[in-house]
Design a protein around this motif. Structure first.
Motif, PDB file in Angstrom:
ATOM      1  N   LEU A 116      -5.189  -1.344  -1.813  1.00 16.02           N
ATOM      2  CA  LEU A 116      -4.602  -0.044  -1.479  1.00 16.02           C
ATOM      3  C   LEU A 116      -4.131  -0.078  -0.036  1.00 16.02           C
ATOM      4  O   LEU A 116      -4.640  -0.852   0.782  1.00 16.02           O
ATOM      5  N   THR A 117      -3.166   0.798   0.280  1.00 14.65           N
ATOM      6  CA  THR A 117      -2.705   0.841   1.672  1.00 14.65           C
ATOM      7  C   THR A 117      -3.776   1.512   2.524  1.00 14.65           C
ATOM      8  O   THR A 117      -4.718   2.135   2.014  1.00 14.65           O
ATOM      9  N   VAL A 118      -3.583   1.396   3.833  1.00 13.76           N
ATOM     10  CA  VAL A 118      -4.509   2.013   4.787  1.00 13.76           C
ATOM     11  C   VAL A 118      -4.602   3.512   4.499  1.00 13.76           C
ATOM     12  O   VAL A 118      -5.693   4.089   4.395  1.00 13.76           O
ATOM     13  N   LYS A 119      -3.448   4.143   4.316  1.00  7.70           N
ATOM     14  CA  LYS A 119      -3.435   5.590   4.092  1.00  7.70           C
ATOM     15  C   LYS A 119      -4.103   5.941   2.758  1.00  7.70           C
ATOM     16  O   LYS A 119      -4.861   6.907   2.677  1.00  7.70           O
ATOM     17  N   LEU A 124       0.603  -0.368   4.994  1.00  5.58           N
ATOM     18  CA  LEU A 124       0.296  -1.777   4.673  1.00  5.58           C
ATOM     19  C   LEU A 124      -0.958  -1.848   3.801  1.00  5.58           C
ATOM     20  O   LEU A 124      -1.889  -1.059   3.976  1.00  5.58           O
ATOM     21  N   PRO A 125      -1.006  -2.823   2.882  1.00  3.66           N
ATOM     22  CA  PRO A 125      -2.268  -2.999   2.137  1.00  3.66           C
ATOM     23  C   PRO A 125      -3.396  -3.361   3.102  1.00  3.66           C
ATOM     24  O   PRO A 125      -3.173  -4.116   4.062  1.00  3.66           O
ATOM     25  N   ALA A 126      -4.575  -2.836   2.829  1.00  2.00           N
ATOM     26  CA  ALA A 126      -5.711  -3.084   3.729  1.00  2.00           C
ATOM     27  C   ALA A 126      -6.003  -4.574   3.854  1.00  2.00           C
ATOM     28  O   ALA A 126      -6.519  -5.038   4.876  1.00  2.00           O
ATOM     29  N   ALA A 127      -5.641  -5.353   2.816  1.00  2.33           N
ATOM     30  CA  ALA A 127      -5.901  -6.795   2.841  1.00  2.33           C
ATOM     31  C   ALA A 127      -5.220  -7.464   4.041  1.00  2.33           C
ATOM     32  O   ALA A 127      -5.674  -8.519   4.501  1.00  2.33           O
ATOM     33  N   LEU A 128      -4.144  -6.856   4.548  1.00  2.00           N
ATOM     34  CA  LEU A 128      -3.413  -7.494   5.655  1.00  2.00           C
ATOM     35  C   LEU A 128      -3.970  -7.134   7.036  1.00  2.00           C
ATOM     36  O   LEU A 128      -3.465  -7.617   8.047  1.00  2.00           O
ATOM     37  N   LEU A 129      -4.986  -6.309   7.072  1.00  4.38           N
ATOM     38  CA  LEU A 129      -5.549  -5.927   8.380  1.00  4.38           C
ATOM     39  C   LEU A 129      -6.464  -7.023   8.917  1.00  4.38           C
ATOM     40  O   LEU A 129      -7.053  -7.784   8.149  1.00  4.38           O
ATOM     41  N   SER A 130      -6.601  -7.051  10.253  1.00  6.99           N
ATOM     42  CA  SER A 130      -7.586  -7.958  10.860  1.00  6.99           C
ATOM     43  C   SER A 130      -8.981  -7.402  10.572  1.00  6.99           C
ATOM     44  O   SER A 130      -9.131  -6.242  10.153  1.00  6.99           O
ATOM     45  N   HIS A 131      -9.989  -8.218  10.852  1.00  6.04           N
ATOM     46  CA  HIS A 131     -11.381  -7.781  10.612  1.00  6.04           C
ATOM     47  C   HIS A 131     -11.695  -6.513  11.426  1.00  6.04           C
ATOM     48  O   HIS A 131     -12.293  -5.553  10.921  1.00  6.04           O
TER      49      HIS A 131
END
Ligand code: ADP
Length: 245
Positions: free
Chosen positions: A95-98, A142-149
Motif C-alpha cells: 500500500l502507499t504511504v497515504k 509511493l508504496p511503503a516497500a520503497l521507503l528506507s528503514h
C-alpha cells in the motif's frame, strides 16, 4: 493530587517463579515524554507487555488515567487510548504511504471500506497533517516497500498516532538506523510530545540524550533510579549496572 496518565503500583510479574518485574513503582504525568533504559533482561519489554494487557500482573496494579487495567483484554486497553509500536516496522508494503495512514485512521472499519469509500474531509485533513508531521508528504503516493528503514519507522509512528492514542509506547525506534534517520525519528518524537504522552524504550544513549527530559532506569525488574540524563549517567549505581564494576 493531580491525576497521572499512568500509575503503576507495586507491580510484580512472575514467570514460573522468576520475577521479571519485582515490586515496581512508576508514575507519569499527562504530556510527559519518558525514556526507559536498562540492561538486557531488566524487564523493559515485560513492562510494556503489562501496560498493554499482553501480560497480567502477578501482584500490583496498573492505572491508566485513574482506571485499573486489571484483567482487561488487549483490544479494550488499546481502545482506552494506549498505542504500541514494536521494534520492527509493521507497515503494509504494497500500500502507499497515504493508504497505510488511511487504514490506521480507520482501524475499526474493514480494509475495503476504508480504502474504497470516500474519506470524510476531516479524516483527509488529519492524514495530510500527519504526512507533514512524519516528513513523508513527498512520498505519500509511493508504496511503503520503497521507503528506507527510517522512513518506515516514521510511517509506523504516524500510523500509531492516526489511531489517536493518549499514550504512545515506542519500543527501540532507532535500532539499525543511520545517524541522520535517528535524528529525524528523534525530532518526530519531540514534535509528537507536544500533544501526547510517550514512553520510549531505547538502548542508543546518544538518541536518549537527544530526546529525554526524564529517564527511568530499570534493573532486575525494579526502578533503579530516575532523573535527567545527566543525573542518571552520573549515578554510581547505574554505572555499576552498565559497566559491571
Ligand atoms: P528486557 O526487555 O529489559 O531485555 P524482558 O522484559 O524481555 O527484559 O525480560 C526480563 C526477564 O524476564 C528476562 O530474564 C527474561 O528472560 C524473562 N522473561 C521475559 N518473558 C518471559 C516469559 N514469557 N517466560 C519466562 N521468562 C521470561
Amino acid at each position: 493530587m493531580t491525576q497521572k496518565i499512568l500509575e503503576i503500583q507495586n507491580l510484580t510479574v512472575s514467570f514460573d517463579g522468576f520475577k521479571a518485574l519485582n515490586q515496581l513503582n512508576f508514575s507519569m504525568e499527562f504530556g510527559e515524554l519518558r525514556v526507559i533504559i536498562g540492561p538486557n533482561g531488566a524487564g523493559k519489554t515485560t513492562f510494556l507487555d503489562v501496560i498493554t494487557g499482553k501480560v497480567q500482573p502477578t501482584v500490583g496494579r496498573v492505572l491508566f488515567k485513574g482506571r485499573n487495567l486489571q484483567k482487561m483484554p488487549e483490544h479494550k486497553i488499546a481502545r482506552l487510548g494506549i498505542g504500541r509500536k514494536f521494534q520492527t516496522p509493521r507497515v503494509y508494503q504494497n500500500l502507499t504511504v497515504k493508504e497505510n495512514l488511511d487504514l490506521a485512521a480507520n482501524q475499526n472499519k474493514n480494509v475495503f471500506s476504508s480504502l474504497f469509500s470516500r474519506p470524510r474531509a476531516s479524516e483527509q485533513r488529519q492524514v495530510s497533517s500527519l504526512l507533514e508531521t512524519i516528513g513523508l508528504m513527498a512520498k505519500a503516493d509511493l508504496p511503503a516497500a520503497l521507503l528506507s528503514h527510517g522512513e518506515k519507522q516514521r510511517l509506523e509512528i504516524g500510523m500509531l498516532v492516526a489511531q489517536s492514542p493518549d499514550l504512545l509506547l515506542v519500543d527501540e525506534p532507532v535500532a539499525g538506523l543511520t545517524d541522520e534517520e535517528t535524528e529525524n525519528v528523534g525530532k518526530l518524537l519531540l514534535a509528537l510530545a507536544e500533544s501526547h504522552s510517550i514512553i520510549v524504550i531505547e538502548h542508543d544513549m546518544e538518541f536518549v540524550r537527544q530526546i529525554a527530559r526524564k529517564v527511568t532506569v530499570l534493573h532486575q525488574g525494579s526502578v533503579l533510579c530516575e532523573g535527567s540524563m545527566d543525573d542518571v549517567q552520573n549515578n554510581p549505581r547505574v554505572i555499576e549496572v552498565y559497566l559491571g564494576t
